[in-house]
Write an enzyme that holds these catalytic residues in place. Structure first.
Site, short mmCIF file in Angstrom:
data_model
loop_
_atom_site.label_atom_id
_atom_site.label_comp_id
_atom_site.label_asym_id
_atom_site.label_seq_id
_atom_site.Cartn_x
_atom_site.Cartn_y
_atom_site.Cartn_z
N GLU A 38 -64.76 27.21 33.65
CA GLU A 38 -63.56 27.71 32.97
C GLU A 38 -62.68 26.52 32.62
OE1 GLU A 38 -61.18 30.69 34.96
OE2 GLU A 38 -60.11 30.99 33.07
N CYS A 232 -60.29 34.04 33.42
CA CYS A 232 -59.16 34.67 32.73
C CYS A 232 -58.95 34.11 31.34
CB CYS A 232 -57.89 34.49 33.55
SG CYS A 232 -57.93 35.33 35.13
N ASN A 363 -63.98 39.85 31.51
CA ASN A 363 -64.04 38.96 32.67
C ASN A 363 -63.86 39.69 33.99
OD1 ASN A 363 -63.86 36.72 34.47
ND2 ASN A 363 -61.63 36.85 34.29
N GLU A 364 -62.63 40.08 34.27
CA GLU A 364 -62.33 40.55 35.63
C GLU A 364 -61.61 41.89 35.50
OE1 GLU A 364 -61.08 37.61 39.11
OE2 GLU A 364 -59.37 38.24 37.93
O1 AHR Z 1 -61.19 31.00 38.94
C1 AHR Z 1 -59.85 31.19 38.64
C2 AHR Z 1 -59.57 32.58 38.18
O2 AHR Z 1 -59.81 33.48 39.20
C3 AHR Z 1 -60.45 33.08 37.08
O3 AHR Z 1 -59.99 32.74 35.85
C4 AHR Z 1 -60.40 34.56 37.24
O4 AHR Z 1 -61.54 35.20 36.76
C5 AHR Z 1 -60.13 34.76 38.70
O5 AHR Z 1 -59.06 35.57 38.90
#
Ligand code: AHR
Length: 687
Positions: A38, A232, A363-364
């Site tokens: 990331e 994120c 993603n999440e």
């Molecule tokens: O790894 C940092 C962040 O943690 C990532 O962007 C996210 O997916 C998670 O909340």
């Protein structure tokens, strides 16, 4: 864990480890251990992407951020940001430098927390320049922190149209925090855009490429996959600021800059100069995957902005452009060079497809909003591209209500292939959750442990450190993943990189500064798993295992077999401070051959690596050959050990011993996993 207290009471029975070498279980995904990338902590711009000039096209919200005037008191000169007749309409801003010629006048670029230069290495400078008036000389200079001139090169005779000018610079000293100066000598004015400085020595010597030492760290992991671009960062704080892969391909000067979401995410770690130039874009990610021999796993936005921020939703009836982005991405990666998006890939120098097999949708994310959107994607993608495995989200935590809801719904919907679980928890969680997957449904979606990292203090705490304790807890946890390789198909630590001077998040797998990089103990754990993967899981029977009051076991064990080398690979984590001597039995082995023992240990659970001691906690390997298939071995206190032993197998079918703990972490009868029938071990494999 408190180091001063022995965590375990001595048990009566000696520890025994029996590996059933003749009973291969689940096949391990060759892409099991991989990388989560990331653009956080200056991971891309200022990190992996080797560009040394910050805000090279004056496209930052503050167009002169990173740039300062030189000689403002001595020289009669002016700087102005303009947009008329730009070199590149997609990034229209450029800088005009006007000098009356009374003294050298120009600008300095501070780089990303300085510019890292190495003595006698070659650096390639380039800029788009347009002559405006006069015939000034433009001096390109590199200055050290102490004001010493390290290298310079003159540029002359500028056209009245935009042209690219280049210079080669060889600094006469090493400096991690140098600066670049562009100075007009003589009266006149020039326009300046796309100011760039790259080390000649990039990964694979690609011009405009990636930082060689950082990619080498990744290559040394032998990753099975690379997930990109996050995290994120995929989601954006609002949808307008989401990651859009189409804006990250083609000529770099056409890639429109975006403010990085980590620029403003944490008020306690503001990074106002953090933007995404997308010099490292989707083409480069795919290319990196190819270089590393890693399966590409791109994640795309699913029509939801980050739920920790706005949580903005794209209405369901307006989702088509998002699903179309996914379809186009598949074509960009895999389509023939004659297809519209395949042609773009070919134009960038890669006519052959990238052979992408995995795609992450969101993603999440969590909640019904995610499921509605995921279902739309799944419908379109499964119809048109059944060959692509979809990775779906399960929220940010591994066991809260959001997680349970999404998982239960995905099981019911039956449209998920692989579910991405995230876990940032304390070491105790990792030590005590090694059996997490033993009881997962073998017929449901598979698991991608997409983000995990033990937190020495707490999630998002700036005090988190990459300690040996955290690494060992992860190692213990990974033995549980390996045991359950029929369910857990992939795993990656997160985040990947942290720049020592510009991070927002800690801990990270690899720390870098402008010139150096080092792996954490966590890095070496991941590497030990990845480089000692094996092809099939072997069941183990353990005796004499003890648990602390907090539920931490003294030893964690997993075993696999490498089919090519005929080696048994045994991974053992000793969570206690004392060495544990164990009786090992490679059941079913006729004879044993030469092997190796690799140990990752330290002198204290608080041990960390650093730029000064990059390998304080690093694996040490020695030759090792047990005398027979049954032998004694001591596992040092607070350590992870990997034994690789060549075996010749006999056809003995073992029976389960009475002192064994549940076989291969006990999967229920009738489902894939180890079961005992008529006193014999059997493996039911759904694959
Ligand atoms: O790894 C940092 C962040 O943690 C990532 O962007 C996210 O997916 C998670 O909340």
């Amino acid at each position: 864990m408190n180091q001063a207290e022995p965590i375990l009471r001595a048990g009566k029975n000696p520890v025994s480890i029996t590996v059933l070498t003749g009973r291969p279980g689940a096949k391990i995904n060759p892409a099991m251990w991989g990388i989560f990338f990331e653009d956080i902590n200056f991971g891309a711009d200022g990190g992996l992407y080797a560009e040394l000039v910050k805000n090279r096209s004056f496209a930052f919200p503050d167009p002169l951020m990173g740039w300062t005037k030189i000689n403002p008191s001595l020289a009669d000169g002016k700087l102005s940001i303009r947009e008329d007749n730009p070199f590149e309409p997609a990034n229209p801003r450029y800088l005009r430098i006007q000098s009356a010629g009374t003294a050298p006048f120009g600008v300095a670029n501070e780089g990303f927390r300085g510019i890292g230069l190495r003595q006698d290495e070659t650096y390639d400078f380039s800029a788009r320049i347009r002559g405006v008036s006069g015939a000034p000389l433009v001096n390109v200079q590199l200055y050290g922190t102490d004001g010493t001139l390290l290298a310079s090169a003159p540029l002359r005779r500028f056209d009245s149209g935009w042209k690219t000018y280049t210079a080669t610079l060889r600094p006469n000293d090493t400096d991690p925090k140098a600066r670049l100066q562009i100075v007009l000598e003589g009266k006149g004015a020039v326009d300046l855009d796309q100011v760039s400085l790259f080390p000649r020595h990039t990964w694979k010597h690609r011009p405009g490429g990636l930082r060689a030492d950082m990619v080498q760290m990744l290559a040394d992991l032998k990753p099975g996959f690379l997930r990109f671009p996050g995290g994120c960062i995929v989601e954006g704080s609002v949808l307008e600021r989401r990651y859009q892969w189409k804006n990250t391909i083609g000529p770099v000067e056409k890639r429109r800059l975006l403010i990085n979401r980590w620029n403003y995410e944490f008020s306690h770690r503001p990074t106002p100069d953090y933007c995404q130039s997308f010099g490292l874009g989707f083409f480069e990610y795919f290319q990196l995957c190819e270089d590393l021999g890693a399966e590409p796993l791109p994640i795309i936005n699913c029509g939801m902005a980050c739920q920790f921020n706005s949580g903005e939703l794209c209405p369901l009836d307006q989702l088509d452009p998002y699903t179309q982005d996914a379809l186009d991405l598949i074509e960009f990666a895999n389509g023939p060079a004659s297809s519209p998006w395949g042609a773009q890939r070919a134009a960038m120098g890669h006519p052959r497809p990238f052979n992408m097999k995995l795609l992450g949708i969101g993603n999440e994310q969590w909640g019904p909003q995610y499921l509605e959107r995921y279902t739309r994607f799944a419908k379109v993608l499964k119809e048109k591209h059944p060959e692509i495995q979809l990775v779906s989200a399960a929220g940010p935590l591994p066991d809260d209500e959001r997680f349970k809801f999404v998982w239960s719904q995905l099981r019911e919907l039956g449209n998920a292939d692989i579910v991405d679980e995230h876990c940032y928890a304390n070491p105790a969680w990792f030590f005590t959750n090694t059996h997490r997957y033993d009881h997962y449904d073998r017929h449901g979606p598979k698991v991608f442990m997409g983000e995990y990292a033990a937190q020495s203090v707490a999630m998002v705490s700036t005090k988190n450190r990459n300690t040996l304790e955290c690494a060992l807890s992860e190692a213990a946890y990974l033995t549980g993943l390996e045991h359950n390789a029929d369910v857990v198909r992939m795993a990656s630590y997160a985040p990947l990189f942290g720049h020592a001077d510009a991070w927002q998040w800690t801990p990270n797998l690899i720390w870098v500064d402008n010139l150096r990089s080092y792996g954490t103990p966590n890095y070496y754990v991941q590497q030990l798993f990845s480089r000692n993967r094996g092809d099939v899981v072997l069941p183990t029977q353990l005796g004499g295992i003890r648990k602390s009051a907090a539920g931490v076991e003294n030893l964690y064990v997993s075993a696999t077999r490498d089919d090519k080398t005929a080696e048994i690979i045994l991974k053992v984590v000793n969570s206690t401070a004392r060495a544990i001597s164990a009786k090992l039995n490679l059941n079913g082995a006729k004879s044993v051959g030469a092997g190796t023992e690799t140990v990752l240990a330290g002198s204290s659970l608080d041990d960390v690596n650093s730029f000064n001691e990059p390998t304080k906690v690093a694996p040490k390997t020695r030759a090792f050959k047990p005398a027979s298939p049954a032998f004694k071995h001591a596992f040092p206190g607070h350590s992870m050990t990997v034994l690789r032993i060549k075996v010749k197998r006999s056809a003995v079918v073992p029976t389960a011993g009475s002192d064994s703990v549940p076989l291969s972490r006990g999967t229920p009868g009738g489902t894939p996993g180890w079961t005992r029938r008529r006193g014999r071990l059997r493996y039911n494999d759904a694959d």
